[in-house]
Design a protein around this motif. Structure first.
Motif, PDB file in Angstrom:
ATOM      1  N   GLU A 160      43.038  34.929  32.907  1.00  0.00           N
ATOM      2  CA  GLU A 160      44.268  34.216  32.550  1.00  0.00           C
ATOM      3  C   GLU A 160      44.689  34.624  31.020  1.00  0.00           C
ATOM      4  OE1 GLU A 160      46.151  32.328  33.965  1.00  0.00           O
ATOM      5  OE2 GLU A 160      45.287  31.725  35.810  1.00  0.00           O
ATOM      6  N   ASP A 161      43.595  34.567  30.112  1.00  0.00           N
ATOM      7  CA  ASP A 161      43.832  35.238  28.750  1.00  0.00           C
ATOM      8  C   ASP A 161      44.141  36.576  28.570  1.00  0.00           C
ATOM      9  OD1 ASP A 161      43.116  32.838  28.156  1.00  0.00           O
ATOM     10  OD2 ASP A 161      40.911  33.335  27.636  1.00  0.00           O
TER      11      ASP A 161
ATOM     12  N   ASP B 125      47.848  36.460  29.640  1.00  0.00           N
ATOM     13  CA  ASP B 125      48.670  36.083  28.525  1.00  0.00           C
ATOM     14  C   ASP B 125      49.123  37.498  27.629  1.00  0.00           C
ATOM     15  OD1 ASP B 125      48.910  33.653  29.701  1.00  0.00           O
ATOM     16  OD2 ASP B 125      47.551  32.848  28.275  1.00  0.00           O
ATOM     17  N   ASP B 126      48.025  37.832  27.186  1.00  0.00           N
ATOM     18  CA  ASP B 126      48.328  38.989  26.281  1.00  0.00           C
ATOM     19  C   ASP B 126      49.065  40.258  26.856  1.00  0.00           C
ATOM     20  OD1 ASP B 126      46.399  37.783  24.478  1.00  0.00           O
ATOM     21  OD2 ASP B 126      44.821  38.979  25.129  1.00  0.00           O
TER      22      ASP B 126
ATOM     23  N   ARG C  10      51.577  27.140  31.309  1.00  0.00           N
ATOM     24  CA  ARG C  10      50.991  28.665  30.941  1.00  0.00           C
ATOM     25  C   ARG C  10      51.765  29.351  31.784  1.00  0.00           C
ATOM     26  NH1 ARG C  10      44.767  29.912  30.584  1.00  0.00           N
ATOM     27  NH2 ARG C  10      44.712  31.626  28.786  1.00  0.00           N
TER      28      ARG C  10
END
Length: 447
Positions: free
Chosen positions: A264-265, A268-269, A311
């Protein structure tokens, strides 16, 4: 080394990058799948050279993402040559090398259809400052492409190879006029792959092979050209580049990469990085995508959304304008009212956003949400003319945030408005264009 993220989702890094590469094709005016075909060609040449491991990965991602920085010079191309940046870029790739063909192309294309004094002024400026203009545009493209590659967590070798994509074997390229083996190998292979696909799609396999052979020793590394000639002999090779299965095949081309899941991170990037690609298309949209993402997150939280939906909302908000990569900068930067044909093209960007995001597995559920940012509660928006009963809360939030940021930022046709004045204008559209509850939330976060 490429470091594999943890907490896997239902996608891999090659699948994600391959899906996003269709957006890069748009900004370069290339037919759909250009980046994937270039990746396939480059990987085949690299393997013919015996390249494997990290070096093969560098070639693979350099070719796939070679156009990461191309949106950064779109507005400058349109302004300098008074032409559609997408068609100008597409056609320029077909003229080959040499100052003569380049000048004939520029004189023929610059200001076509414009009043004679304006066209003459543009050509005179190019004659006086041509090398500096081209140097600046290529430097912007190369620098931005490398920066985005780093934001996408790629190793420095990929960033450097993208930066040096336009270097030529004989030293006549840009941005640093490197020659021969001083040019990163991945850059040399990616440039060959780009040339091959551009001519293949426009004129067929024989034209591609002839152009690569013609540029051998000038633009292109002769050894790479020989390997390309060997791997591209069979007609079946070219047929495979046009197969519907190409995206899946590219995603599995390097098995170790196909197993690289994205958490998930990291997603996001990736979203934030491509938001910068989108905003680079116009000097008036710097930071727009990130701001809309920030506003949407604040509104969603204020309206009771929890972490996971927030998110997803933020990603959709950041990527809502990805379809604008397919709109000419002559339209995006026009200071006056768009004519009917131009308006039709502009309206098409929302549908293009849905089409691109629907290719990306973890974003598919938000594709239509992101594309609905110009829909209205009264059903008079676009692209589908949806009404209040059809618009999810997330779509209403993005629409509100996009409206606010558009009013409070400079545009070609007017200066930025103060926040208070923007909110007044939006109040007059509450219940018709935008959701009153979303506007109320926006007022709350503005306070």
């Amino acid at each position: 080394m490429f470091v594999s993220p943890v907490q896997p989702m239902q996608t891999s890094l090659p699948e994600l990058m391959g899906a996003f590469s269709f957006a890069l094709d748009l900004t370069e005016g290339q037919p759909e799948g250009h980046s994937l075909r270039a990746c396939s060609i480059a990987t085949a040449v690299a393997r013919a050279l015996g390249i494997e491991g990290d070096e093969l990965r560098t070639v693979y991602y350099t070719a796939m993402l070679k156009d990461l920085g191309c949106s950064s010079n779109a507005a400058r191309v349109a302004e300098t040559y008074l032409a559609d940046d997408r068609s100008f870029k597409h056609d320029f790739k077909l003229i080959g090398d040499g100052i003569g063909p380049a000048l004939r192309f520029v004189f023929a294309k610059t200001g076509r259809g414009q009043p004679l004094p304006r066209r003459a002024g543009a050509i005179l400026k190019i004659l006086r400052n041509g090398p500096q203009i081209v140097d600046g545009m290529i430097a912007a493209r190369c620098t931005r492409g490398a920066e985005i590659a780093r934001l996408l967590r790629f190793p420095e070798a990929v960033a450097e190879a993208i930066y040096h994509l336009d270097e030529h074997w004989d030293g006549g390229g840009r941005p640093d006029h490197l020659s021969r083996d001083a040019i990163p190998l991945a850059s040399r292979i990616a440039l060959l792959a780009q040339v091959a696909d551009v001519f293949f799609i426009n004129a067929g396999p024989d034209a591609a092979r002839e152009e690569v052979a013609r540029l051998s020793g000038s633009w292109l590394d002769p050894e790479l050209c020989r390997h390309f000639e060997q791997v591209s002999r069979e007609r079946s090779y070219w047929q495979s580049l046009c197969a519907d299965s190409l995206p899946e095949r590219i995603g599995n081309l390097i098995p170790a990469e196909a197993a690289m899941a994205v958490d998930e991170d990291f997603l996001d990037d990736i979203t934030a990085a491509f938001g910068q690609v989108i905003d680079a298309k116009s000097p008036y949209t710097g930071g727009h995508s990130e701001r809309v993402g920030d506003y949407a997150t604040l509104l969603g939280r204020t309206m009771g959304m929890t972490a996971a939906p927030l998110r997803k909302l933020r990603r959709a908000a950041i990527l809502h304008d990805v379809g604008k990569l397919g709109v000419s900068s002559t339209i995006l930067e026009k200071p006056g009212k768009l004519d009917d044909d131009e308006w039709q093209v502009m309206r098409g960007h929302a549908g293009e956003t849905a089409r691109i995001l629907s290719r990306i597995a973890p974003l598919q559920g938000m594709a239509n949400i992101a594309a609905a940012h110009h829909e209205r509660l009264d059903g008079k928006g676009y692209p589908l003319g949806l009404g209040a009963s059809d618009l999810a809360l997330e779509a209403r939030i993005i629409s509100t945030c996009d409206f606010f940021d558009a009013l409070t930022a400079d545009r070609p046709y007017r200066a930025a408005l103060p926040a208070d004045r923007a909110l007044e204008i939006m109040e007059s559209e509450a219940g018709r264009a935008i959701d009153p509850a979303c506007l109320s939330a926006l007022r709350e976060v503005q306070l």
